[in-house]
Design an enzyme around this catalytic site. Structure first.
Site, PDB file in Angstrom:
ATOM      1  N   TYR A  56       0.937  -1.124  -0.137  1.00  0.00           N
ATOM      2  CA  TYR A  56       0.202  -0.045   0.211  1.00  0.00           C
ATOM      3  C   TYR A  56       0.841   1.408   0.098  1.00  0.00           C
ATOM      4  O   TYR A  56       0.644   2.195  -0.721  1.00  0.00           O
ATOM      5  CB  TYR A  56      -0.998   0.065   1.171  1.00  0.00           C
ATOM      6  CG  TYR A  56      -1.717   1.410   1.306  1.00  0.00           C
ATOM      7  CD1 TYR A  56      -2.739   1.574   0.385  1.00  0.00           C
ATOM      8  CD2 TYR A  56      -1.410   2.137   2.374  1.00  0.00           C
ATOM      9  CE1 TYR A  56      -3.470   2.751   0.454  1.00  0.00           C
ATOM     10  CE2 TYR A  56      -2.271   3.524   2.547  1.00  0.00           C
ATOM     11  CZ  TYR A  56      -3.219   3.553   1.672  1.00  0.00           C
ATOM     12  OH  TYR A  56      -3.828   4.656   1.566  1.00  0.00           O
ATOM     13  N   LYS A  89       1.106   4.520  -2.959  1.00  0.00           N
ATOM     14  CA  LYS A  89       1.153   5.865  -2.413  1.00  0.00           C
ATOM     15  C   LYS A  89       2.420   6.704  -2.836  1.00  0.00           C
ATOM     16  O   LYS A  89       2.377   7.938  -3.219  1.00  0.00           O
ATOM     17  CB  LYS A  89       0.589   5.930  -1.111  1.00  0.00           C
ATOM     18  CG  LYS A  89      -0.895   5.502  -0.821  1.00  0.00           C
ATOM     19  CD  LYS A  89      -1.789   6.406  -1.778  1.00  0.00           C
ATOM     20  CE  LYS A  89      -3.210   5.788  -1.223  1.00  0.00           C
ATOM     21  NZ  LYS A  89      -4.297   6.865  -2.141  1.00  0.00           N
TER      22      LYS A  89
END
Length: 263
Positions: free
Chosen positions: A183, A187
């Site tokens: 994750y 980002k």
């Protein structure tokens, strides 16, 4: 901040908000009122709070999320408050659908002033055990989705003389948290796209802002892909409300910093 905590949490600035926008002709003062704002992930969490925050200052809103029922209900709620809003159900991981909602926004409102790339999903798993298919899914949603939206919006914004793109990242992109590497990587990729686009688009009067939420009281952790037993752990004391994050997104639209943090 450990993995369990993160997954378990997962004064308006002015009476009449204005943008101060630099152009070749000098500084132009524009009210947010009546500006066209497209928000992805608009049906829940930070996206929903952002919709309501921008509605209070009179923006015209293009609402994008996968849930048609939730979006239509939200649009009706906004219409009852005198807000011009349109529901556009779409899967942001599909570039064709993204292109379609940008085109529909311009057909409906005549322009696109602000694009807020908010939709996102996490995957839980340590590097040694990470499911590559889950990683690909969130790459499509968290990175390629915003990229497709930017690529569809940029020609529109160039043609109208400028615009604002706000990409919603996460503070985990600046951290090393076991189980959240995939994750964080998505980002971090979005951060670099934002930073590079900011330089590339400056001469077109298209501004790019990156917003960094931290732990927020939403269902983000519950909706994560991957190791479910890790997702069930967590604290019951959230750090930020979605409304607080939405205020920071509004602040980003007002002041246009390169990066907007929660402090």
């Amino acid at each position: 901040m450990n993995l369990a905590y993160f997954l378990g949490l997962l004064d308006r600035f002015f009476t009449e908000p204005v943008w101060l926008i630099s152009s070749k002709k000098g500084t132009v003062i524009m009210e947010i009122r009546d500006k066209v704002v497209l928000i992805t992930g608009a049906s829940a969490g930070i996206g929903l709070a952002t919709v309501r925050c921008f509605a209070t200052v009179g923006a015209k809103l293009a609402l994008v999320a996968r849930s048609a029922d939730a979006l239509n209900h939200l649009a009706k709620e906004l219409h009852s408050q005198g807000i011009d809003a349109v529901a556009m159900p779409a899967d942001v991981s599909d570039p064709k659908q993204v292109e379609g909602v940008i085109e529909e926004t311009v057909r409906r409102f005549g322009c696109l002033d602000v694009l807020i790339n908010n939709v996102g999903q996490a995957v839980v798993g340590k590097v040694a055990d990470l499911n590559p298919d889950d990683f690909r899914k969130i790459l499509d949603l968290n990175v390629l989705g915003p990229l497709a939206a930017m690529q569809s919006a940029i020609p529109v914004m160039r043609g109208q003389g400028g615009g604002l793109i706000i990409n919603i990242s996460s503070v985990v992109s600046k951290m090393h948290i076991a189980g959240l590497g995939a994750y964080a990587a998505t980002k971090a990729a979005l951060n670099m796209i934002s930073d590079t686009a900011r330089d590339e688009l400056a001469s077109d009067q298209i501004r790019v802002v990156t917003v960094y939420p931290r732990s927020t009281a939403t269902d983000f952790g519950k909706n994560a892909l991957g190791a479910r037993e890790q997702q069930r752990q967590g604290s019951s004391s959230p750090t930020d409300t979605p409304e607080m994050v939405a205020e920071k997104i509004l602040a980003a639209a007002l002041h246009e910093p390169d990066e907007q943090y929660m402090d």
